[in-house]
Design a protein around this motif. Sequence first.
Motif, PDB file in Angstrom:
ATOM      1  N   VAL A 123      -5.425  -1.159  -8.209  1.00  0.00           N
ATOM      2  CA  VAL A 123      -5.432   0.228  -8.693  1.00  0.00           C
ATOM      3  C   VAL A 123      -4.223   0.996  -8.162  1.00  0.00           C
ATOM      4  CG1 VAL A 123      -6.705   2.412  -8.698  1.00  0.00           C
ATOM      5  CG2 VAL A 123      -7.946   0.246  -8.913  1.00  0.00           C
ATOM      6  N   ILE A 124      -3.924   0.792  -6.883  1.00  0.00           N
ATOM      7  CA  ILE A 124      -2.873   1.571  -6.235  1.00  0.00           C
ATOM      8  C   ILE A 124      -1.482   1.019  -6.507  1.00  0.00           C
ATOM      9  CG2 ILE A 124      -1.916   2.229  -3.984  1.00  0.00           C
ATOM     10  CD1 ILE A 124      -4.738   2.480  -2.928  1.00  0.00           C
ATOM     11  N   LYS A 125      -1.352  -0.296  -6.527  1.00  0.00           N
ATOM     12  CA  LYS A 125      -0.015  -0.892  -6.516  1.00  0.00           C
ATOM     13  C   LYS A 125       0.820  -0.495  -7.723  1.00  0.00           C
ATOM     14  CE  LYS A 125       2.330  -5.146  -5.289  1.00  0.00           C
ATOM     15  NZ  LYS A 125       2.173  -6.562  -4.884  1.00  0.00           N
ATOM     16  N   GLY A 126       0.213  -0.492  -8.911  1.00  0.00           N
ATOM     17  CA  GLY A 126       0.971  -0.164 -10.099  1.00  0.00           C
ATOM     18  C   GLY A 126       1.550   1.237 -10.061  1.00  0.00           C
ATOM     19  N   ARG A 127       0.736   2.207  -9.695  1.00  0.00           N
ATOM     20  CA  ARG A 127       1.239   3.582  -9.668  1.00  0.00           C
ATOM     21  C   ARG A 127       2.198   3.803  -8.494  1.00  0.00           C
ATOM     22  NH1 ARG A 127      -4.318   6.852  -9.341  1.00  0.00           N
ATOM     23  NH2 ARG A 127      -4.744   5.313 -10.975  1.00  0.00           N
ATOM     24  N   VAL A 143      13.997   0.911  -1.909  1.00  0.00           N
ATOM     25  CA  VAL A 143      12.631   1.199  -1.473  1.00  0.00           C
ATOM     26  C   VAL A 143      11.857  -0.105  -1.349  1.00  0.00           C
ATOM     27  CG1 VAL A 143      12.537   3.499  -2.525  1.00  0.00           C
ATOM     28  CG2 VAL A 143      11.805   1.503  -3.835  1.00  0.00           C
ATOM     29  N   LYS A 144      10.824  -0.092  -0.531  1.00  0.00           N
ATOM     30  CA  LYS A 144       9.884  -1.202  -0.445  1.00  0.00           C
ATOM     31  C   LYS A 144       8.472  -0.629  -0.492  1.00  0.00           C
ATOM     32  CE  LYS A 144      12.884  -4.413   2.054  1.00  0.00           C
ATOM     33  NZ  LYS A 144      13.023  -5.339   3.195  1.00  0.00           N
ATOM     34  N   VAL A 145       7.610  -1.307  -1.240  1.00  0.00           N
ATOM     35  CA  VAL A 145       6.261  -0.827  -1.502  1.00  0.00           C
ATOM     36  C   VAL A 145       5.237  -1.691  -0.774  1.00  0.00           C
ATOM     37  CG1 VAL A 145       4.540  -0.509  -3.323  1.00  0.00           C
ATOM     38  CG2 VAL A 145       6.930   0.104  -3.750  1.00  0.00           C
ATOM     39  N   PHE A 146       4.267  -1.054  -0.126  1.00  0.00           N
ATOM     40  CA  PHE A 146       3.246  -1.774   0.626  1.00  0.00           C
ATOM     41  C   PHE A 146       1.855  -1.219   0.308  1.00  0.00           C
ATOM     42  CE2 PHE A 146       7.113  -1.548   3.252  1.00  0.00           C
ATOM     43  CZ  PHE A 146       7.395  -2.894   3.407  1.00  0.00           C
ATOM     44  N   VAL A 147       0.921  -2.132   0.031  1.00  0.00           N
ATOM     45  CA  VAL A 147      -0.479  -1.737  -0.180  1.00  0.00           C
ATOM     46  C   VAL A 147      -1.367  -2.673   0.631  1.00  0.00           C
ATOM     47  CG1 VAL A 147      -2.269  -1.180  -1.866  1.00  0.00           C
ATOM     48  CG2 VAL A 147       0.138  -1.079  -2.533  1.00  0.00           C
ATOM     49  N   ASP A 148      -1.414  -2.459   1.930  1.00  0.00           N
ATOM     50  CA  ASP A 148      -2.325  -3.206   2.797  1.00  0.00           C
ATOM     51  C   ASP A 148      -2.106  -4.720   2.724  1.00  0.00           C
ATOM     52  OD1 ASP A 148      -4.408  -3.422   4.640  1.00  0.00           O
ATOM     53  OD2 ASP A 148      -5.922  -3.659   3.086  1.00  0.00           O
ATOM     54  N   THR A 149      -0.900  -5.147   2.413  1.00  0.00           N
ATOM     55  CA  THR A 149      -0.631  -6.577   2.298  1.00  0.00           C
ATOM     56  C   THR A 149       0.570  -7.006   3.131  1.00  0.00           C
ATOM     57  OG1 THR A 149       0.649  -6.103   0.300  1.00  0.00           O
ATOM     58  CG2 THR A 149      -1.628  -6.796  -0.012  1.00  0.00           C
ATOM     59  N   ALA A 150       1.036  -6.150   4.017  1.00  0.00           N
ATOM     60  CA  ALA A 150       2.205  -6.451   4.842  1.00  0.00           C
ATOM     61  C   ALA A 150       1.968  -5.866   6.237  1.00  0.00           C
ATOM     62  CB  ALA A 150       3.463  -5.853   4.204  1.00  0.00           C
ATOM     63  N   PRO A 151       2.765  -6.270   7.225  1.00  0.00           N
ATOM     64  CA  PRO A 151       2.575  -5.776   8.593  1.00  0.00           C
ATOM     65  C   PRO A 151       2.992  -4.319   8.758  1.00  0.00           C
ATOM     66  CG  PRO A 151       4.469  -7.226   8.489  1.00  0.00           C
ATOM     67  CD  PRO A 151       3.803  -7.314   7.155  1.00  0.00           C
ATOM     68  N   VAL A 152       2.168  -3.430   8.241  1.00  0.00           N
ATOM     69  CA  VAL A 152       2.408  -1.984   8.316  1.00  0.00           C
ATOM     70  C   VAL A 152       1.166  -1.324   8.910  1.00  0.00           C
ATOM     71  CG1 VAL A 152       2.834   0.116   6.979  1.00  0.00           C
ATOM     72  CG2 VAL A 152       3.922  -2.028   6.299  1.00  0.00           C
ATOM     73  N   GLY A 184      -1.415   3.865   0.813  1.00  0.00           N
ATOM     74  CA  GLY A 184      -0.288   3.066   0.366  1.00  0.00           C
ATOM     75  C   GLY A 184       0.979   3.622   0.988  1.00  0.00           C
ATOM     76  N   ALA A 185       2.032   2.827   1.046  1.00  0.00           N
ATOM     77  CA  ALA A 185       3.265   3.267   1.710  1.00  0.00           C
ATOM     78  C   ALA A 185       4.492   2.851   0.900  1.00  0.00           C
ATOM     79  CB  ALA A 185       3.358   2.678   3.113  1.00  0.00           C
ATOM     80  N   ILE A 186       5.485   3.745   0.902  1.00  0.00           N
ATOM     81  CA  ILE A 186       6.796   3.432   0.352  1.00  0.00           C
ATOM     82  C   ILE A 186       7.824   3.658   1.452  1.00  0.00           C
ATOM     83  CG2 ILE A 186       8.569   4.021  -1.338  1.00  0.00           C
ATOM     84  CD1 ILE A 186       6.371   5.068  -3.170  1.00  0.00           C
ATOM     85  N   PHE A 187       8.493   2.594   1.839  1.00  0.00           N
ATOM     86  CA  PHE A 187       9.615   2.720   2.764  1.00  0.00           C
ATOM     87  C   PHE A 187      10.865   2.965   1.921  1.00  0.00           C
ATOM     88  CE2 PHE A 187       8.215   0.265   6.821  1.00  0.00           C
ATOM     89  CZ  PHE A 187       6.937   0.803   6.724  1.00  0.00           C
ATOM     90  N   THR A 188      11.681   3.910   2.332  1.00  0.00           N
ATOM     91  CA  THR A 188      12.873   4.229   1.552  1.00  0.00           C
ATOM     92  C   THR A 188      14.071   4.493   2.455  1.00  0.00           C
ATOM     93  OG1 THR A 188      13.837   5.836  -0.003  1.00  0.00           O
ATOM     94  CG2 THR A 188      12.124   6.653   1.450  1.00  0.00           C
ATOM     95  N   THR A 189      15.252   4.229   1.920  1.00  0.00           N
ATOM     96  CA  THR A 189      16.479   4.551   2.642  1.00  0.00           C
ATOM     97  C   THR A 189      16.864   6.012   2.454  1.00  0.00           C
ATOM     98  OG1 THR A 189      17.770   3.795   0.741  1.00  0.00           O
ATOM     99  CG2 THR A 189      17.369   2.197   2.503  1.00  0.00           C
TER     100      THR A 189
END
Length: 379
Positions: A123-127, A143-152, A184-189
Amino acid sequence: MDMIADPVRTHEAAAEPRLTAFVKDRALAAGFDAVGIVRADSVPAVLGERLEAFLSAGRHGSMGWLEEKAGWRRHPNALWAEARSVIMVALNYGPDTDPLASLERRDRAAISVYARNRDYHDVIKGRLKRLAGQVVARAGGDVKVFVDTAPVMEKPLAALAGLGWQGKHTNLVSREHGSWLFLGAIFTTAELDADTAEVDHCGSCRRCLDICPTDAFPAPYQLDARRCISYLTIEHAGPIPHEFRRAMGNRIYGCDDCLAVCPWNKFAAVTREAKLAARDDLVDPPLDELARLDDAGFRARFSGSPIKRIGRNRFVRNVLIAIGNSGRPDLAEIAGPLTSDPDPAVADAAEWALSELASRDSGTEICASCAPHQSHPIQ
């Protein structure tokens, strides 16, 4: 982890005064219920120290992936050195009924609120990816996108971004949404303006600590996952330790007790997202119906659900523990055939369920740790 990149980095765009407002506006327009920003270089070292203490104490149980990637998890720039800002978003999944009411229906299964419909990752990842694309189009960079699937460390980052605070049960609590938030998280430069971290509003309240049926909180703000019913029913493989079986009651997937009892939920609203609203067949389903599922039936019933991840064997193991706690001797006819199940943990749980049903039917209480295991003496 997903990465979206503009072929040309545009540092001037990152300095645009209205960029932060644009990001927040787009996040809310995408359907998220809250958004906040934290600068990657402002994350305090104490968060990594708390993680190390948690791991050193062995409180992560069998979740080896937490330990394997702890170095990346302890700080955003350890995961991605180029990150300058972290955009944290939240999606409300508030239920329309009190989850604690399900615990009274002992012949029915209590399923955690978050797992009663579609997998929230989907549900979250697409948006979130669409939002990330808009950030790149406006600000340039990567940017890098994370939804509870990476070490964050999503919850501490969300607290630093002002979305809420980590309560005494270690989960995020919001004054607007209570305990019911997916993150959810977006890492950005891109260089974005940071929000003010939220302060702790728990006060002297300890309802979340006192309601825990397995005493999974050694102290306020500390969790021992090895004692947590969510961990035991989802992450833990093999037989459930005997000391926790009766305390599990009819909880077959996750546990909402510490979340549901939080007083801040009085401000929470029912989720607006239809894909997160509970499916009728996953609200207190009959235990006998679930125990009969074979692998094909399990996969069909839970297609698109986070429950599918644990597989039929672990799921039926949990259902059998609930049958043993049901106080319904007639359910012995369901548990009986499963004592010969090919999976040892399922067979063990079936034997325990029969023992519990027999002892309670006769009025004789048998110590959970002393119940006979017959041909499957798995401790």
